[in-house]
Design a protein around this motif. Structure first.
Motif, PDB file in Angstrom:
ATOM      1  N   ALA A  32       0.829  -1.215   0.000  1.00 30.25           N
ATOM      2  CA  ALA A  32       0.000   0.000   0.000  1.00 30.25           C
ATOM      3  C   ALA A  32       0.859   1.258   0.000  1.00 30.25           C
ATOM      4  N   MET A  33       1.953   1.248   0.764  1.00 30.16           N
ATOM      5  CA  MET A  33       2.833   2.425   0.803  1.00 30.16           C
ATOM      6  C   MET A  33       3.451   2.691  -0.578  1.00 30.16           C
ATOM      7  N   MET A  70       0.872   4.186  -2.874  1.00 30.15           N
ATOM      8  CA  MET A  70       0.629   5.588  -2.540  1.00 30.15           C
ATOM      9  C   MET A  70       1.779   6.488  -2.999  1.00 30.15           C
ATOM     10  N   TYR A 107      -0.918   9.135   4.410  1.00 27.48           N
ATOM     11  CA  TYR A 107      -0.834   8.024   5.366  1.00 27.48           C
ATOM     12  C   TYR A 107      -2.207   7.428   5.687  1.00 27.48           C
ATOM     13  N   ALA A 160      -3.134   5.322   2.709  1.00 26.03           N
ATOM     14  CA  ALA A 160      -2.321   4.103   2.711  1.00 26.03           C
ATOM     15  C   ALA A 160      -2.884   3.086   3.701  1.00 26.03           C
ATOM     16  N   VAL A 198       0.982   1.001   9.359  1.00 28.99           N
ATOM     17  CA  VAL A 198       1.398   2.103   8.478  1.00 28.99           C
ATOM     18  C   VAL A 198       2.145   3.190   9.230  1.00 28.99           C
TER      19      VAL A 198
END
Length: 361
Positions: free
Chosen positions: A134-135, A138, A154, A157, A172
């Motif tokens: 996910a990071m 993003m 954030y 994410a 996260v």
């Protein structure tokens, strides 16, 4: 505070033909357990976790624009080798998040992932793995939309990670992370994890987690199946109430540093999680005999030495031994003397509180 709809983009101001990013994201260990979920990975009860530091996934995402953006296209590598059995999970993840990242079909992705902890060690890697992916996604969106704020980055994410694996949203950002709507915790949300917003006592700074690897085999029941068993569980509603109550109690505990109360809540939550599995239909016992031996040894050691060491469990046999850093030397000696013999091949992992995902330049 953003809502889920705020994360659906209408257009992008920039374009990008190819590139790559690399992020690491840690695992986490829940203190108040999430067990049971609604549609779209919404938790049936709130949870709070310590973010770990050493047990993490490192993922590189390479991408190249396609001529025909008609479907999802990706290769998946684990430790540099193709991992076909992971692909259905990524496919499902992309299907869930396409509404939030409409560029997904525009690129062919190469996802190369590795863990800092041993493969098949019994440590859940879905949280760290989905958070790391996910990071990276993003980071790509931030290039396409450079105006986005850090808070938006954030929180989105975390929302994306949740749609891959519920507990991933707690990996996260932050040392102590709350996921799920809780009336007494400002900003808490069912859609993403948030950093615990109130005072945290010095007692919980650099808290230690030594993970005793009792059983490194495949889980007897998948998390998805386990969560689904809560739908018709005879004790589900009372359990969900209990989670809210225990999270409320932890607000005060984190502020005043009461380790005795922390131990009561944490151990009760661990045993309740397993009690819910033992009383579902079908039912499961995920602890092993050595899990119980370790728990009893911890209780005996704590009673005799007054050392504030306690345990928690995930949905498996391994034991997380939690203790303040000020007691590290004593507890590690106890683990070596008394507990290692109950671990598979004598294996254990030493970890501590970390603060979330990090981009690797």
């Amino acid at each position: 505070m953003f809502t889920a709809k705020d994360f659906i983009p209408t257009s992008y101001s920039q374009t990008l033909e190819s590139g790559q990013f690399q992020w690491s994201a840690p695992s986490n260990i829940a203190l108040v357990k999430y067990w049971g979920k609604k549609a779209d990975q919404i938790p049936a009860n709130p949870s709070v976790s310590f973010t770990l530091n050493n047990c993490k996934t490192i993922t590189t995402l390479a991408f190249e624009k396609k001529i025909n953006p008609d479907n999802f296209s990706f290769d998946l590598l684990f430790e540099g080798k193709p991992k076909e059995d992971f692909k259905p999970k990524i496919q499902k993840f992309f299907e869930r998040i396409e509404i939030y990242l409409p560029f997904l079909k525009d690129y062919h992705f190469t996802i190369d992932t590795q863990n800092t902890f041993p493969h098949s060690s019994g440590i859940a890697s879905s949280a760290s793995g989905m958070a790391a992916l996910a990071m990276n996604l993003m980071s790509l969106e931030k290039v396409l939309n450079p105006e986005m704020s850090e808070d938006y980055f954030y929180q989105k994410a975390s929302l994306l990670a949740r749609l891959g694996s519920g507990s991933a949203c707690r990996s996260v950002k932050g040392e102590v992370v709350v996921w799920g709507n809780q009336a007494n915790i400002e900003g808490s949300s069912d859609f993403f994890g948030v950093e615990f917003p109130y005072t945290i006592h010095e007692n919980f700074k650099n808290y230690q987690d030594t993970i005793l690897l009792v059983d490194k085999g495949e889980k007897q029941v998948s998390s998805t199946v386990g969560h689904d068993l809560m739908h018709n569980h005879p004790f589900a509603e009372r359990r969900f109430e209990q989670a809210h109550e225990n999270l409320d109690k932890l607000i005060g505990v984190f502020e005043n540093g009461n380790l005795e109360e922390f131990i009561k809540i944490t151990e009760s939550e661990a045993l309740t999680l397993h009690a819910m599995m033992m009383t579902s239909m079908p039912y499961f016992i995920l602890m092993k005999p050595n899990t119980l031996e370790i728990i009893n040894k911890i209780w005996k050691f704590r009673a005799e030495t007054k050392n504030p060491v306690c345990f928690t469990l995930d949905a498996g046999a391994n034991v997380h031994v939690l203790y303040p850093k000020t007691h590290k030397e004593t507890v590690l000696q106890f683990i070596k003397d008394e507990l290692v013999g109950y671990c598979q091949n004598g294996q254990y992992l030493c970890d501590e509180i970390g603060n979330g995902a990090h981009q690797i330049k």
